[in-house]
Scaffold this motif. Structure first.
Motif, PDB file in Angstrom:
ATOM      1  N   VAL A 165       6.640  42.836  10.061  1.00  0.00           N
ATOM      2  CA  VAL A 165       5.527  42.123  10.660  1.00  0.00           C
ATOM      3  C   VAL A 165       4.540  41.784   9.557  1.00  0.00           C
ATOM      4  O   VAL A 165       4.261  42.620   8.677  1.00  0.00           O
ATOM      5  CB  VAL A 165       4.858  42.943  11.782  1.00  0.00           C
ATOM      6  N   LEU A 166       4.057  40.557   9.567  1.00  0.00           N
ATOM      7  CA  LEU A 166       3.064  40.096   8.610  1.00  0.00           C
ATOM      8  C   LEU A 166       1.716  40.040   9.310  1.00  0.00           C
ATOM      9  O   LEU A 166       1.588  39.444  10.385  1.00  0.00           O
ATOM     10  CB  LEU A 166       3.431  38.711   8.081  1.00  0.00           C
ATOM     11  N   GLU A 167       0.703  40.675   8.704  1.00  0.00           N
ATOM     12  CA  GLU A 167      -0.635  40.684   9.274  1.00  0.00           C
ATOM     13  C   GLU A 167      -1.615  40.030   8.315  1.00  0.00           C
ATOM     14  O   GLU A 167      -1.622  40.317   7.119  1.00  0.00           O
ATOM     15  CB  GLU A 167      -1.084  42.113   9.586  1.00  0.00           C
TER      16      GLU A 167
ATOM     17  N   ALA B 188      -1.445  40.188  13.501  1.00  0.00           N
ATOM     18  CA  ALA B 188      -0.054  39.806  13.305  1.00  0.00           C
ATOM     19  C   ALA B 188       0.087  38.289  13.424  1.00  0.00           C
ATOM     20  O   ALA B 188      -0.350  37.679  14.410  1.00  0.00           O
ATOM     21  CB  ALA B 188       0.832  40.509  14.324  1.00  0.00           C
ATOM     22  N   VAL B 189       0.737  37.687  12.409  1.00  0.00           N
ATOM     23  CA  VAL B 189       0.950  36.232  12.417  1.00  0.00           C
ATOM     24  C   VAL B 189       2.426  35.870  12.347  1.00  0.00           C
ATOM     25  O   VAL B 189       2.790  34.715  12.602  1.00  0.00           O
ATOM     26  CB  VAL B 189       0.188  35.556  11.259  1.00  0.00           C
ATOM     27  N   ALA B 190       3.299  36.812  12.000  1.00  0.00           N
ATOM     28  CA  ALA B 190       4.737  36.546  11.957  1.00  0.00           C
ATOM     29  C   ALA B 190       5.470  37.864  11.979  1.00  0.00           C
ATOM     30  O   ALA B 190       4.944  38.898  11.546  1.00  0.00           O
ATOM     31  CB  ALA B 190       5.119  35.747  10.718  1.00  0.00           C
ATOM     32  N   GLN B 191       6.693  37.827  12.488  1.00  0.00           N
ATOM     33  CA  GLN B 191       7.499  39.036  12.531  1.00  0.00           C
ATOM     34  C   GLN B 191       8.962  38.653  12.639  1.00  0.00           C
ATOM     35  O   GLN B 191       9.300  37.513  12.937  1.00  0.00           O
ATOM     36  CB  GLN B 191       7.093  39.925  13.700  1.00  0.00           C
ATOM     37  N   GLY B 192       9.836  39.626  12.362  1.00  0.00           N
ATOM     38  CA  GLY B 192      11.261  39.336  12.431  1.00  0.00           C
ATOM     39  C   GLY B 192      12.084  40.568  12.116  1.00  0.00           C
ATOM     40  O   GLY B 192      11.565  41.676  11.918  1.00  0.00           O
ATOM     41  N   VAL B 193      13.399  40.367  12.082  1.00  0.00           N
ATOM     42  CA  VAL B 193      14.351  41.423  11.739  1.00  0.00           C
ATOM     43  C   VAL B 193      14.780  41.224  10.295  1.00  0.00           C
ATOM     44  O   VAL B 193      15.060  40.097   9.871  1.00  0.00           O
ATOM     45  CB  VAL B 193      15.568  41.394  12.684  1.00  0.00           C
TER      46      VAL B 193
END
Length: 948
Positions: free
Chosen positions: A588-590, A595-600
């Motif tokens: 997760v990008l904060e 939080a502005v983006a997230q992923g696997v």
């Protein structure tokens, strides 16, 4: 009194054997018993064993229980000192004696023949009668005793009488740093023993890691058959070895094979874990792999029932351990209830199983007449060891036998070790008190400093015998109050030196006893001799809420470590056995904590002891300070945690905070009657102290160096503690002298000297205030004046704001508290809490709640108005409804009363925590010494609904 003061182990019981169940009839005798407490044996009724004795006027007492926790007598706590005269084997005549009586009927189908009456724990000495016939006497409080009662049983109206003495000769062997509590505190069970049944068994299940074969063999009686359905084993003669391809047992993969031992008369369910314990190349290994013990010491404790711990409570402990990455337990300082070890088998924990032995109270007496070297105690020592080993020999989780704790050394201990080694050569022997390691198999120490551990790791030990043995810290990092600090340095040493194989934090849980409004500790029950809150030294609070210490420990020992790498993200596998195939990695990008983006994250399978680097994921641009958080979590649920449970995480900086434009100065300072006005602030014209910010009254801020002392600050080792040095220096009563208030121009400059009374040293503190749009900037310049005698508790500002400011939000380290040497568990993010929620409710109140690396924080009222503080670049803060002085004075949490203000500290630095409550103090890197310091903060009022 003869049997009470006999140093022997008791009499009348049958030979010790393994703890197990079967399909033979069993009758639990737990429940409500009749009970009477007498002040002494002489005052106890002489005919209590008579089946016709009238106990109708007695109280009822639950069994299992400890009578002091049910209003009969009082608990007492000592760590080392015996609470009675040291005159072995004698005990006082004023010896509280509890008579327990139970009438019971046999079930209708109860078979004739042999039956055993089993007691799993009686503290400290029990004399037992059934239907008027004496069965015998048992000592060894945390050990089982069984008595043959078959010929004495009758279908109805059986009368069981147990006379328990608080003190006995056995008490000299049970000085185990815990509450002195008495009673029948574990299960009482009647067991039918069928002719031709299975009286005992020892299931040997070895594993050869080179071939993948397990070898199972059972020592038991004749004509016993072994069935293991999942391995295709049926009707195999139990005593004949059998080689099979199997999955091994380990704490990480606790594979148990369900089986059955049977004769024509009885079936015994067994759970088989294949594993082999060895010491090779100076290392402790299981199944050919070096272990790193990430362990805790565990006393059995419940805040309401004491050492009468239910299976449900034991399971709660095991689940909490597994979820916090603990992989090992030392059963300090006695064998636990058998149910706990069954759970360790099932869920996976390495166990050092410790004998019921400690004679610590002889230490302050120079170990004179210590039972460890006195021949009259030999039988008792050997009996306790036999009962430990025989009871728990079938537990795959048990990988070492421990002779006991803090009993110095002597021939009796050496004989115990010899007996264990002969009886069970498959498990090494542990005992910390054998400093020369002449009769043990591992080198064990308590509270060695990191520098000592490194010396051992380098093979620089003075003793040649010790140099070739595995090294374990059986106790370290004393978790008393706020702390422990310095855990990271130990982990780094354990991973650097193969012979240094981890250790066991002291200890698992605070031993507070439930009292109205708080938890009680030593001295709260009127004890004449006690050791105060030294019994409050666990990673869990008494109600089993994890403390910040456990959160920190869990982060440091996490089995998967995620860090910045040269090519992106480095993922390292610190499991002892398993790969990472069971984990899912997410990111997760904060941006400024949002939080502005997230992923696997695609991470290949990483094998034990290996690491990989993976590229960074793609993400959108950010405008503020940004962090990438990568987590490893369970892909599927396990028996101890659901899918998604995080087993490791790491943070990587992505972009720094943009440069802060220099604030446009909005002076000048205006003078009015008794006041100075600068921008949004009003100041006292005489002292230069801020009194109003916007519409909000404030007090301060002004320089402060004091914090409410922690247990570790106060210490327990010989020599002056940090807290005593701070008090001797007068740091808790610093006085402020205003040298100058210069209000000319665009700045307000306040020069002060802050110093303790009766001392020549102090600190010059210059406060430079300037105004900018919407707020005030403060630069504080601190210069030591004179020679300080030591360290400072903290260095920063203290201020007070209205008590309505009950909500806090901040961007920085969180979510929990952190200090210089205990900060691995915090991450950079945006967090919120009530002011009350910022407090850590340590049983003994002390410094707590510090949030670190804070970029900005705001405190607001229900309407959303309040104040905001920004760092340049960061600061530490606390906010609480009482002063540090009130926190220092309180002895229980319910003594802390909320006032009309919220007291805020804004710090440039804090002194570390260390573990000096019992162990090393604060390491040099974390000691706060007076030096010239400057720091800058920005203050502004917060308007309702404005996200500033």
């Amino acid at each position: 009194m003869a049997y009470v003061e006999d140093p022997g182990p008791g009499y009348g019981s049958v030979a010790p054997r393994a703890a197990f169940g079967s399909d033979a009839p069993a009758l639990s005798l737990t429940g409500a018993w009749r009970f009477r407490l007498s002040p002494s044996l002489a005052a106890a009724p002489p005919d209590v064993a008579d089946p016709d004795f009238d106990d109708s006027g007695w109280d009822e007492l639950p069994v299992p229980s400890l009578w002091q926790l049910h209003g009969h007598g009082r608990p007492a706590y000592t760590n080392v000192h015996y609470p009675f005269p040291v005159d072995p084997p004698h005990v006082p005549s004023e010896n509280p004696t509890g008579d327990h009586r139970l009438r019971f009927d046999l079930p209708a189908a109860w078979p004739a023949g042999s039956a055993l009456l089993r007691f799993d724990g009686i503290d400290s000495c029990g004399r037992i009668w059934l239907n008027g016939t004496e069965l015998g006497v048992t000592k060894g409080s945390r050990l089982p005793a069984e008595f043959e009662v078959g010929p004495l049983l009758r279908p109805d109206g059986n009368v069981l009488v147990v006379r328990v003495h608080q003190w006995s000769a056995g008490s000299y062997l049970e000085d185990q740093d815990m509450w002195w509590l008495s009673g029948i505190f574990r299960a009482v069970t009647l067991l039918a023993r069928p002719a031709g049944g299975i009286g005992d068994y020892w299931l040997h299940a070895d594993y050869d890691h080179t071939t993948g074969l397990g070898t199972v063999r059972v020592e038991t009686g004749p004509d016993v058959l072994l069935d293991i359905p999942s391995l295709g084993v049926a009707g195999h003669p139990a005593g004949e070895p059998l080689d099979l391809p199997v999955e091994p047992w380990s704490a990480e993969t606790p594979r148990l094979y369900d089986g059955t031992l049977s004769t024509v008369a009885e079936r015994v369910p067994v759970r088989i874990g294949f594993r082999t314990v060895t010491i090779e190349d100076g290392q402790l290994k299981v199944n050919g792999r070096r272990l790193l013990l990430r362990g805790v010491n565990r006393h059995e404790h419940d805040p309401r029932t004491g050492r009468a711990v239910s299976r449900e409570t034991a399971l709660a402990d095991v689940l909490l351990m597994k979820r916090h990455h603990v992989n090992a337990v030392r059963t300090s300082h006695y064998p636990p209830d058998p149910a706990f070890l069954e759970l360790c088998d099932e869920y996976g924990l390495w166990v050092i199983d410790e004998c019921d032995l400690e004679t610590h109270g002889f230490g302050p007496l120079g170990w004179d007449r210590n039972p460890s070297s006195e021949p009259m105690w030999m039988d008792a020592y050997l009996d306790r060891m036999r009962r430990t080993v025989e009871r728990d020999k079938n537990r795959p989780s048990v990988i070492l036998w421990s002779l006991g704790n803090e009993s110095h050394t002597g021939d009796n201990l050496a004989r115990m070790a010899d007996w264990v080694r002969e009886r069970d050569p498959g498990r090494p022997v542990h005992y910390e008190g054998d400093h020369d390691c002449s009769y043990v198999d591992v080198h064990s120490r308590m509270y060695a400093t990191p520098s000592e551990v490194e010396r051992i790791g380098l093979g620089e030990d003075d003793d040649q015998r010790r140099r070739v043995l595995p090294f374990i810290l059986c106790e370290y990092a004393h978790a008393m109050g706020n702390g422990p600090g310095g855990l990271l340095e130990y982990r780094e040493l354990f991973e650097r030196y193969p012979n240094c194989q981890g250790g066991f934090v002291w200890e698992w849980i605070d031993h507070g006893l439930a009292a109205p409004g708080h938890f009680a500790y030593g001295g709260d029950f009127g004890e004449t001799i006690h050791d105060g809150n030294f019994v409050i030294d666990g990673l869990l609070f008494p109600d089993r809420t994890p403390s910040p210490g456990l959160t920190e420990f869990a982060k440091i020992i996490e089995p998967v470590r995620i860090d910045p790498g040269p090519d992106g993200i480095r993922v390292a596998n610190h499991y002892d056995f398993v790969d990472t195939g069971h984990l899912t990695f997410t990111w997760v990008l904060e941006d400024e904590g949002i939080a502005v983006a997230q992923g696997v994250l695609d991470v290949p399978v990483v094998h034990s002891g290996q690491s990989v680097s993976v590229p960074l994921p793609s993400w959108p641009p950010t405008r503020g300070e940004s962090w990438l958080t990568v987590s490893a979590s369970l892909s599927s649920g396990t028996s101890w945690a659901p899918a998604g449970h995080v087993v490791g995480w790491g943070q990587l900086p992505v972009s720094p905070a943009p440069a802060r434009p220099a604030p446009v100065v909005r002076g000048p300072v205006f003078r009015t009657t008794g006041r100075l006005i600068l921008g949004a602030g009003e100041f006292d014209a005489v002292t230069g102290t801020l009194t109003t910010l916007g519409d909000h009254p404030v007090r301060g801020p002004r320089l402060d160096v004091w914090r409410a002392t922690t247990d570790n600050d106060r210490g327990s080792s010989p020599g002056p503690s940090e807290a005593s040095q701070w008090r001797a220096a007068g740091l808790h009563r610093m006085q402020h002298r205003v040298i100058e208030v210069d209000a000319d121009g665009d700045e307000l400059l306040v020069r002060t000297r802050v110093a303790p009374p009766a001392q020549p040293f102090g600190l010059f503190a210059d406060y430079t205030w300037t105004a900018f749009d919407g707020g005030l900037q403060l630069r504080v310049d601190v210069t030591p004046d004179g020679e300080f005698p030591g360290t400072l508790p903290r260095l920063g500002l203290t201020m007070a704001v209205p008590g309505t400011f009950g909500s806090a939000e901040w961007f920085g380290g969180g979510p929990g508290e952190a200090y210089p040497d205990s900060r691995q568990a915090v991450r950079i993010g945006r967090f919120s809490s009530s002011v009350d929620g910022l407090q850590t409710p340590y049983v003994y109140p002390q410094e707590n709640g510090n949030r670190t690396d804070v970029r900005w924080a705001r405190l607001t009222n229900p309407a959303g108005t309040g104040i905001r503080v920004d760092g340049d670049p960061a600061f530490d803060f606390t906010a609480r409804r009482w002063t540090a002085a009130a926190l220092e004075t309180a002895r229980h949490t319910d003594e802390l009363e909320s006032g009309s203000l919220v007291h805020v500290t804004l710090d440039a630095a804090q002194h570390g925590l260390g573990t000096a409550a019992c162990g090393p103090g604060v390491l040099p890197a974390y000691r706060l010494v007076p030096r010239k310091t400057s720091f800058t903060l920005l203050f502004r009022p917060v308007a309702s609904g404005v996200a500033n």
